[in-house]
Design an enzyme around this catalytic site. Structure first.
Site, PDB file in Angstrom:
ATOM      1  N   CYS A  18      -1.018 -19.156 -33.062  1.00  0.00           N
ATOM      2  CA  CYS A  18      -2.381 -19.559 -32.750  1.00  0.00           C
ATOM      3  C   CYS A  18      -2.375 -20.587 -31.623  1.00  0.00           C
ATOM      4  O   CYS A  18      -1.569 -21.514 -31.641  1.00  0.00           O
ATOM      5  CB  CYS A  18      -3.073 -20.139 -33.972  1.00  0.00           C
ATOM      6  SG  CYS A  18      -4.795 -20.464 -33.651  1.00  0.00           S
TER       7      CYS A  18
ATOM      8  N   ASN B 299     -12.754 -14.859 -30.634  1.00  0.00           N
ATOM      9  CA  ASN B 299     -12.927 -15.941 -31.589  1.00  0.00           C
ATOM     10  C   ASN B 299     -12.077 -17.136 -31.207  1.00  0.00           C
ATOM     11  O   ASN B 299     -11.013 -17.012 -30.612  1.00  0.00           O
ATOM     12  CB  ASN B 299     -12.614 -15.475 -33.019  1.00  0.00           C
ATOM     13  CG  ASN B 299     -11.169 -15.713 -33.421  1.00  0.00           C
ATOM     14  OD1 ASN B 299     -10.790 -16.829 -33.808  1.00  0.00           O
ATOM     15  ND2 ASN B 299     -10.349 -14.688 -33.318  1.00  0.00           N
TER      16      ASN B 299
ATOM     17  N   GLY C  57      -9.647  -6.763 -32.159  1.00  0.00           N
ATOM     18  CA  GLY C  57     -10.377  -5.505 -32.237  1.00  0.00           C
ATOM     19  C   GLY C  57      -9.844  -4.453 -31.270  1.00  0.00           C
ATOM     20  O   GLY C  57      -8.748  -4.591 -30.719  1.00  0.00           O
TER      21      GLY C  57
ATOM     22  N   ASN D  56      -0.901 -11.483 -33.057  1.00  0.00           N
ATOM     23  CA  ASN D  56      -2.091 -12.326 -33.147  1.00  0.00           C
ATOM     24  C   ASN D  56      -3.008 -11.986 -31.955  1.00  0.00           C
ATOM     25  O   ASN D  56      -2.702 -11.086 -31.182  1.00  0.00           O
ATOM     26  CB  ASN D  56      -1.695 -13.806 -33.151  1.00  0.00           C
ATOM     27  CG  ASN D  56      -2.686 -14.665 -33.934  1.00  0.00           C
ATOM     28  OD1 ASN D  56      -3.890 -14.532 -33.760  1.00  0.00           O
ATOM     29  ND2 ASN D  56      -2.175 -15.535 -34.789  1.00  0.00           N
ATOM     30  N   THR D  57      -4.081 -12.715 -31.813  1.00  0.00           N
ATOM     31  CA  THR D  57      -5.055 -12.381 -30.771  1.00  0.00           C
ATOM     32  C   THR D  57      -4.509 -12.613 -29.367  1.00  0.00           C
ATOM     33  O   THR D  57      -3.586 -13.392 -29.163  1.00  0.00           O
ATOM     34  CB  THR D  57      -6.345 -13.212 -30.948  1.00  0.00           C
ATOM     35  OG1 THR D  57      -5.985 -14.586 -31.027  1.00  0.00           O
ATOM     36  CG2 THR D  57      -7.073 -12.827 -32.219  1.00  0.00           C
TER      37      THR D  57
ATOM     38  N   LEU E 258      -8.647 -22.951 -36.584  1.00  0.00           N
ATOM     39  CA  LEU E 258      -7.907 -23.130 -37.834  1.00  0.00           C
ATOM     40  C   LEU E 258      -8.625 -24.011 -38.859  1.00  0.00           C
ATOM     41  O   LEU E 258      -8.033 -24.956 -39.399  1.00  0.00           O
ATOM     42  CB  LEU E 258      -6.502 -23.692 -37.549  1.00  0.00           C
ATOM     43  CG  LEU E 258      -5.590 -22.780 -36.718  1.00  0.00           C
ATOM     44  CD1 LEU E 258      -4.319 -23.528 -36.309  1.00  0.00           C
ATOM     45  CD2 LEU E 258      -5.244 -21.510 -37.473  1.00  0.00           C
TER      46      LEU E 258
HETATM   47  C1  LIG Z   1     -12.142 -14.668 -37.120  1.00  0.00           C
HETATM   48  C2  LIG Z   1     -10.661 -14.553 -37.002  1.00  0.00           C
HETATM   49  C3  LIG Z   1      -9.853 -15.562 -37.529  1.00  0.00           C
HETATM   50  C4  LIG Z   1      -8.470 -15.470 -37.436  1.00  0.00           C
HETATM   51  N1  LIG Z   1      -7.708 -16.456 -37.999  1.00  0.00           N
HETATM   52  C5  LIG Z   1      -6.359 -16.340 -38.004  1.00  0.00           C
HETATM   53  C6  LIG Z   1      -5.556 -17.288 -38.679  1.00  0.00           C
HETATM   54  O1  LIG Z   1      -6.049 -18.251 -39.290  1.00  0.00           O
HETATM   55  N2  LIG Z   1      -4.203 -17.122 -38.651  1.00  0.00           N
HETATM   56  C7  LIG Z   1      -3.603 -16.070 -38.007  1.00  0.00           C
HETATM   57  O2  LIG Z   1      -2.386 -15.960 -38.037  1.00  0.00           O
HETATM   58  N3  LIG Z   1      -4.364 -15.139 -37.379  1.00  0.00           N
HETATM   59  C8  LIG Z   1      -5.716 -15.250 -37.365  1.00  0.00           C
HETATM   60  N4  LIG Z   1      -6.480 -14.284 -36.751  1.00  0.00           N
HETATM   61  C9  LIG Z   1      -5.828 -13.148 -36.093  1.00  0.00           C
HETATM   62  C10 LIG Z   1      -5.840 -11.922 -36.992  1.00  0.00           C
HETATM   63  O3  LIG Z   1      -5.101 -12.159 -38.186  1.00  0.00           O
HETATM   64  C11 LIG Z   1      -5.248 -10.717 -36.266  1.00  0.00           C
HETATM   65  O4  LIG Z   1      -3.922 -10.998 -35.889  1.00  0.00           O
HETATM   66  C12 LIG Z   1      -6.035 -10.346 -35.013  1.00  0.00           C
HETATM   67  O5  LIG Z   1      -7.417 -10.527 -35.235  1.00  0.00           O
HETATM   68  C13 LIG Z   1      -5.799  -8.911 -34.568  1.00  0.00           C
HETATM   69  O6  LIG Z   1      -6.167  -8.006 -35.554  1.00  0.00           O
HETATM   70  P1  LIG Z   1      -7.590  -7.223 -35.559  1.00  0.00           P
HETATM   71  O7  LIG Z   1      -7.746  -6.624 -34.212  1.00  0.00           O
HETATM   72  O8  LIG Z   1      -7.463  -6.238 -36.680  1.00  0.00           O
HETATM   73  O9  LIG Z   1      -8.625  -8.269 -35.830  1.00  0.00           O
HETATM   74  C14 LIG Z   1      -7.870 -14.356 -36.805  1.00  0.00           C
HETATM   75  C15 LIG Z   1      -8.685 -13.364 -36.270  1.00  0.00           C
HETATM   76  C16 LIG Z   1     -10.066 -13.430 -36.364  1.00  0.00           C
HETATM   77  C17 LIG Z   1     -10.895 -12.337 -35.785  1.00  0.00           C
END
Ligand SMILES: Cc1cc2nc3c(=O)[nH]c(=O)nc-3n(C[C@H](O)[C@H](O)[C@H](O)COP(=O)(O)O)c2cc1C
Ligand SMILES: Cc1cc2nc3c(=O)[nH]c(=O)nc-3n(C[C@H](O)[C@H](O)[C@H](O)COP(=O)(O)OP(=O)(O)OC[C@H]3O[C@@H](n4cnc5c(N)ncnc54)[C@H](O)[C@@H]3O)c2cc1C
Ligand code: FES
Lengths: 304, 263
Positions: free
Chosen positions: A128, A71, A215, A190-191, A75
């Site tokens: 981010c 993704n 994921g 975070n990602t 923001l």
């Molecule tokens: C669609 C999407 C939007 C996200 N937006 C934010 C965000 O605005 N702020 C933030 O700190 N992390 C954001 N993240 C990161 C997630 O909070 C999380 O840290 C990351 O996706 C890993 O967790 P997961 O594997 O369970 O998705 C976002 C992730 C996804 C998939």
């Protein structure tokens, strides 16, 4: 049968269970956050909120891969002024609501936190890759992370969590910087930076060209980050990254997380929070353990 | 899934502003499901499938402008089908299509015709030459037409024409069109206490299209239009934001314009 107690106290907040909605996922509106609270989350984090309204990047902003998701939302948010009403609605869900905040420098964080009064805690998104001004440098510069955390602590009359990026050489250094600034907890991760290219045309698929991987693919990365942070820090570590079932929760806690956040797995089921907490309760009961027994267990097994 | 490559095999100019693009991809989809259409290097937008291998696009902005100008041999990226489609219920049904809202309703009409259902379709547009799929719908059942300027059929809004039917006599009503037209129809159904017998396909700003980002959720239920919808039952929508406001790309509430402006 008595239900295993999953309630925890986290940076002074009372949570009925340790499964929290991650930032940026279904966190655009108060009613969406309320819906997740109703589906069993112990707490919910809003999408990251900034100073000015932002539409985010052009689509495609997110898609599924075989191993996870990419993704680059960019923001999107309506500004903290516009989000105040959503926060009030979100709190009707009856679980703690954590406001995720992003900014380019300490003053911006202070301004948003002051303006978004009423959250049960604040989570600083210094992770981010799309924030303006300092950009990716915000969360990779330990000095800046300490300054931002300090400013946020001063502005907030609620706990402050700092969410860390794995896109650094040493996440522990950044975790320590947050702790030094007075953070009540760190959230990892975070990602992970990633990209996909359309082989039919040669175009990068994401509108922003590159973005963040989430994921299943990043779960082992997150486990390692949490393991290292737990060892180095005195404040609680909240684990996030690829959690999709109760086994993943148990593993993350064994690495040292005292709570977890779940993002991408809402794709499979909006009821994921109920599912993982039921599984976790069963696991603990079957093994005659309590939450405290599994948190950091991997460290104790190998004697650090 | 990554976008699949789709090559345009046929371009049909349905009206001065609406174009159907046939593709070399045939998707197994329920009527009312949508795909995310990637105009490479520009944007990705949601579009209903008007046929298993086609989308029907109304030119309203940048992405739809490029799509409307596409030629045979050009290509787009397709993700989907996504979302929940319409469900056929009963034996006597009514379809209400405003503007490009006819796109998701055409496959439903074809399915209903194949099942031998008794079907009435109301097709509405601003002017006669903007009526979409009038002929295709008439191959599947009765058709009544309404135009704002009276250039064809009933002179007035779709809602006024709908009001001239004995709605109680239909087992199910299927609606897609401009927001305030849908709200107008919902109000009529509610006044007769038959809103539970209706299905509406909604339009909200989509980002991910797969139920994760939260951009498309509606108040107060928090339902996601892309995953829990885009088709919702009328009784689900009565106390919703439908016809009152929607959100833009930032998540900010935009109060609905007047009826005439939205058609
Ligand atoms: C669609 C999407 C939007 C996200 N937006 C934010 C965000 O605005 N702020 C933030 O700190 N992390 C954001 N993240 C990161 C997630 O909070 C999380 O840290 C990351 O996706 C890993 O967790 P997961 O594997 O369970 O998705 C976002 C992730 C996804 C998939
Ligand atoms: C489930 C669903 C099915 C749809 N089916 C069709 C169809 O079959 N045929 C058709 O012509 N149109 C359909 N639309 C509407 C179509 O998506 C928009 O007209 C299109 O996105 C406009 O893009 P643009 O770049 O040309 O316009 P822009 O100039 O970018 O914007 C004009 C308006 O289009 C809408 N829009 C823009 N981007 C998006 C987006 N990512 N998601 C939703 N709306 C957007 C907004 O209302 C905006 O105000 C559908 C929408 C949804 C949600
Ligand atoms: S568009 Fe992302 S949840 Fe619907």
């Amino acid at each position: 049968m008595a239900r295993t107690d999953l309630s925890i106290e986290l940076t002074g907040l009372a949570l009925e269970n340790p499964a929290i909605l991650a930032a940026g996922v279904l966190g655009t509106t108060g009613s969406s956050l309320k819906r997740i609270a109703d589906s069993g989350a112990g707490a919910v984090v809003t999408k990251s909120i900034g100073i000015e309204p932002k539409p985010g990047h052009p689509n495609p902003t997110m898609f599924k891969l075989g191993c996870g998701f990419l993704n680059a939302m960019g923001l999107p948010n309506p500004s903290y002024k516009e989000f105040r009403g959503e926060l009030i609605t979100a709190r009707e869900g009856g679980v703690p609501v954590i406001a995720s905040v992003f900014g380019a420098h300490p003053d911006e964080f202070s301004q948003i936190i002051t303006g978004l009064d009423g959250a049960d805690a604040y989570e600083l998104n210094v992770s981010c890759p799309h924030a303006s001004g300092y950009g990716a440098a915000v969360g990779t510069d330990p000095v800046l992370v300490t300054e931002i955390t300090k400013a946020a602590k001063q502005a907030a009359n609620a706990p402050v969590w700092v969410k860390l990026t794995p896109n650094v050489t040493d996440i522990v250094e950044i975790g320590e910087a947050a702790q030094k600034g007075g953070a009540d907890a760190v959230v990892a991760i975070n990602t992970v930076r990633g990209m996909a290219i359309d082989i039919h045309s040669g175009y990068p698929i994401l509108g922003n060209r590159f973005g963040g991987l989430s994921g299943a693919a990043i779960h082992p990365v997150a486990v390692k980050c949490v393991y290292d942070l737990y060892q180095a820090l005195d404040i609680p570590v909240i684990g996030v990254g690829g959690i999709a079932n109760y086994q993943d929760v148990v593993e993350m806690m064994m690495a040292g997380a005292c709570a977890v956040q779940i993002g991408s797995a809402v794709y499979d089921s909006i009821n994921i929070f109920n599912e993982v907490t039921a599984g976790l309760a069963r696991y603990l009961a079957d093994n005659s353990m309590e939450l405290d027994d599994i948190i950091g267990m991997a460290h104790r097994k190998v004697g650090r | 899934m990554k976008p699949r490559n789709a090559i345009i095999t046929e371009v049909i100019h349905e009206t001065p502003t609406i174009t159907t693009l046939k593709m070399d991809l045939k998707l197994e989809a329920l009527p009312g499901q949508f795909v995310m259409v990637w105009v490479r290097g520009l944007d990705e937008v949601p579009m209903a499938l008007s046929h298993p291998d086609a989308i029907t696009v109304q030119r309203v902005g940048e992405a739809t402008n490029v799509l409307s100008g596409m030629q045979v041999g050009d290509s787009i990226g397709i993700r989907g089908p996504f979302g929940n489609g319409f469900e056929l219920e009963g034996t006597r049904i009514m379809l209400i299509a405003g503007g490009v809202g006819g796109a998701p309703l055409l496959p439903l009409a074809r399915l209903a015709y194949a099942k031998g259902l008794d079907m009435t379709t109301i097709v509405g547009a601003r002017t006669g030459d903007e009526l979409l799929f009038e002929q295709q719908f008439s191959q599947c059942g009765r058709v009544s037409v309404a135009t704002d300027d009276g250039s064809k059929g009933y002179h007035g809004f779709v809602t006024e024409l709908v009001n001239q039917f004995d709605l109680e006599s239909f087992d199910q009503l299927y609606v897609c069109g401009p927001e305030l037209m849908m709200k107008g129809v919902l109000d009529i159904l509610q006044a007769q206490a038959i809103e539970a017998r209706s299905q509406f396909s909604l339009h909200r700003y989509f980002k991910c299209g797969i139920g994760v980002c939260g951009a498309c959720t509606i108040d107060p239920s928090g339902q996601r239009v892309c995953k829990d919808g885009p088709v919702f039952k009328g009784d689900m929508l009565i106390y919703s934001e439908l016809g009152k406001y929607h959100r833009d790309a930032t998540g900010k509430k935009i109060v609905q314009e007047r009826f005439e402006d939205s058609l």
